[in-house]
Design an enzyme around this catalytic site. Structure first.
Site, PDB file in Angstrom:
ATOM      1  CG  ASN A  55      11.101   2.513  74.541  1.00 37.73           C
ATOM      2  OD1 ASN A  55      10.213   2.693  75.363  1.00 37.73           O
ATOM      3  ND2 ASN A  55      11.414   1.309  74.066  1.00 37.73           N
ATOM      4  CD1 TRP A  56      12.221   7.912  78.475  1.00 34.52           C
ATOM      5  CD2 TRP A  56      10.407   8.769  79.499  1.00 34.52           C
ATOM      6  NE1 TRP A  56      12.324   9.276  78.437  1.00 34.52           N
ATOM      7  CE2 TRP A  56      11.229   9.834  79.053  1.00 34.52           C
ATOM      8  CE3 TRP A  56       9.231   9.072  80.169  1.00 34.52           C
ATOM      9  CZ2 TRP A  56      10.889  11.176  79.260  1.00 34.52           C
ATOM     10  CZ3 TRP A  56       8.890  10.401  80.379  1.00 34.52           C
ATOM     11  CH2 TRP A  56       9.709  11.441  79.929  1.00 34.52           C
ATOM     12  CE  LYS A  57      13.843  -0.369  76.238  1.00 38.18           C
ATOM     13  NZ  LYS A  57      14.759  -1.471  76.044  1.00 38.18           N
TER      14      LYS A  57
ATOM     15  CG  HIS B 162      10.616  -2.611  71.809  1.00 38.47           C
ATOM     16  ND1 HIS B 162      11.211  -3.543  72.619  1.00 38.47           N
ATOM     17  CD2 HIS B 162      11.467  -1.573  71.735  1.00 38.47           C
ATOM     18  CE1 HIS B 162      12.379  -3.063  73.024  1.00 38.47           C
ATOM     19  NE2 HIS B 162      12.558  -1.864  72.505  1.00 38.47           N
TER      20      HIS B 162
ATOM     21  CD  GLU C 204      12.441  -4.268  76.001  1.00 36.46           C
ATOM     22  OE1 GLU C 204      11.610  -3.399  76.308  1.00 36.46           O
ATOM     23  OE2 GLU C 204      13.672  -4.052  75.970  1.00 36.46           O
TER      24      GLU C 204
ATOM     25  CD  GLU D 135      14.958  -0.707  69.090  1.00 35.93           C
ATOM     26  OE1 GLU D 135      15.470   0.277  69.618  1.00 35.93           O
ATOM     27  OE2 GLU D 135      14.055  -1.367  69.613  1.00 35.93           O
TER      28      GLU D 135
ATOM     29  N   GLY E   4      19.776  -2.990  75.640  1.00 38.88           N
ATOM     30  CA  GLY E   4      19.951  -3.033  77.093  1.00 38.88           C
ATOM     31  C   GLY E   4      21.186  -3.802  77.530  1.00 38.88           C
TER      32      GLY E   4
ATOM     33  CB  SER F 118      23.616  -0.371  73.862  1.00 36.62           C
ATOM     34  OG  SER F 118      23.064  -1.435  74.615  1.00 36.62           O
TER      35      SER F 118
ATOM     36  N   GLY G 165      16.906   3.656  74.682  1.00 36.35           N
ATOM     37  CA  GLY G 165      16.277   3.221  75.916  1.00 36.35           C
ATOM     38  C   GLY G 165      17.019   3.790  77.122  1.00 36.35           C
ATOM     39  N   GLY G 166      17.981   3.026  77.631  1.00 32.63           N
ATOM     40  CA  GLY G 166      18.690   3.388  78.862  1.00 32.63           C
ATOM     41  C   GLY G 166      19.218   4.819  78.895  1.00 32.63           C
TER      42      GLY G 166
END
Ligand code: PGA
Length: 251
Positions: A10-12, A95, A97, A167, A173, A213, A234-235
């Site tokens: 997930n590149w956000k 998600h 976010e 999640e 993150g 993470s 993500g990251g």
């Protein structure tokens, strides 16, 4: 029951167009290890371009959210038919976010999930507790509530296609991965809850991803757990080398 592991990036709202192009090329060039699936969710403006790069590579294209309607007056939304035109077949819904920053409710997440299924898009339903909820020992109740509400009215024939992503909000993150034991505990609970909501056979077919993470050093241990069927990253999905290492986790 054999569930195909899914390694999802997930590149956000992170990469530039140049970075997204390079990442998509870097991830889609090497062969995907046998018996695994790889998915990328670029920012919406890059869906078409990344879709072109991924075409015929076997890497699945996904959107980071999805509207329930195919077209209309829905400013700022991603249409399922437009996603399909770009080559996409999956969509992240709910998600944390989206829930926390943009106020998406369980009801809205459910509407998105049902809309995705109606348009033959596989939804990845994200659920997870906050740190405060974990400390108050409310984790399982939160997960159960989000599942029940998020999975309302799913027609029989599309139940097993759904993917769930656990999640924990405190792990997203933050560099704090849940331990593999914490992840397995939550995943086993989610599978039991899915058996109650649907039935045992369906619950055994539904893939449950872990997200929060995940990185090249934690992925092997997480993937070794019996109810962890993949990772939503993500990251660590923003660097070609680290995501390729995650895709090539050692079982
Ligand atoms: P993270 O993000 O890997 O950067 O924690 C995971 C996610 O939000 O899906």
């Amino acid at each position: 029951m054999q569930r195909i592991p899914l390694l999802a990036g997930n590149w956000k709202m992170f990469p530039t167009l140049a970075e997204a192009t390079e990442l998509a090329r870097g991830i889609s060039t090497p062969a995907i290890p046998a018996g695994r699936q790889v998915m990328l969710a670029p920012p919406a403006p890059y869906l078409h371009g990344v879709g072109e790069i991924l075409r015929e590579s076997g890497v699945i294209l996904a959107s980071q959210n999805i509207c329930w309607e195919a077209k209309g007056a829905f400013t700022g939304e991603i249409s399922p038919t437009m996603l399909k035109e770009a080559g996409g077949t999956m969509a992240i819904v709910g998600h944390s976010e989206r829930r926390q920053i943009f106020g998406e409710t369980d009801k809205m997440v459910n509407t998105r999930l049902l809309g995705a299924l109606q348009h033959d898009i596989i939804p990845i339903l994200c659920i997870g507790e906050t740190l405060e909820e974990r400390e108050k020992e409310q984790t399982l109740a939160i997960l159960e509530g989000q599942l029940l509400k998020g999975l309302t009215n799913v027609p029989n024939h599309s139940r097993s296609k759904i993917i769930v992503a656990y999640e924990p909000v405190w792990a997203i993150g933050t560099g704090k991965t849940a331990t593999s034991k914490q992840a397995q505990e939550a995943h086993a609970f989610i599978r039991t809850a899915l058996a109650d909501i649907f039935d045992k056979t369906i619950a055994e077919q539904i893939r449950i991803l872990y997200g929060g993470s995940v990185n090249p050093t934690t992925v092997d241990e997480l993937m070794a757990e019996p109810d962890v069927d993949g990772a939503l990253v993500g990251g660590a999905a923003l660097q070609t080398d680290s995501f390729l290492r995650i895709i090539n986790y050692t079982a």
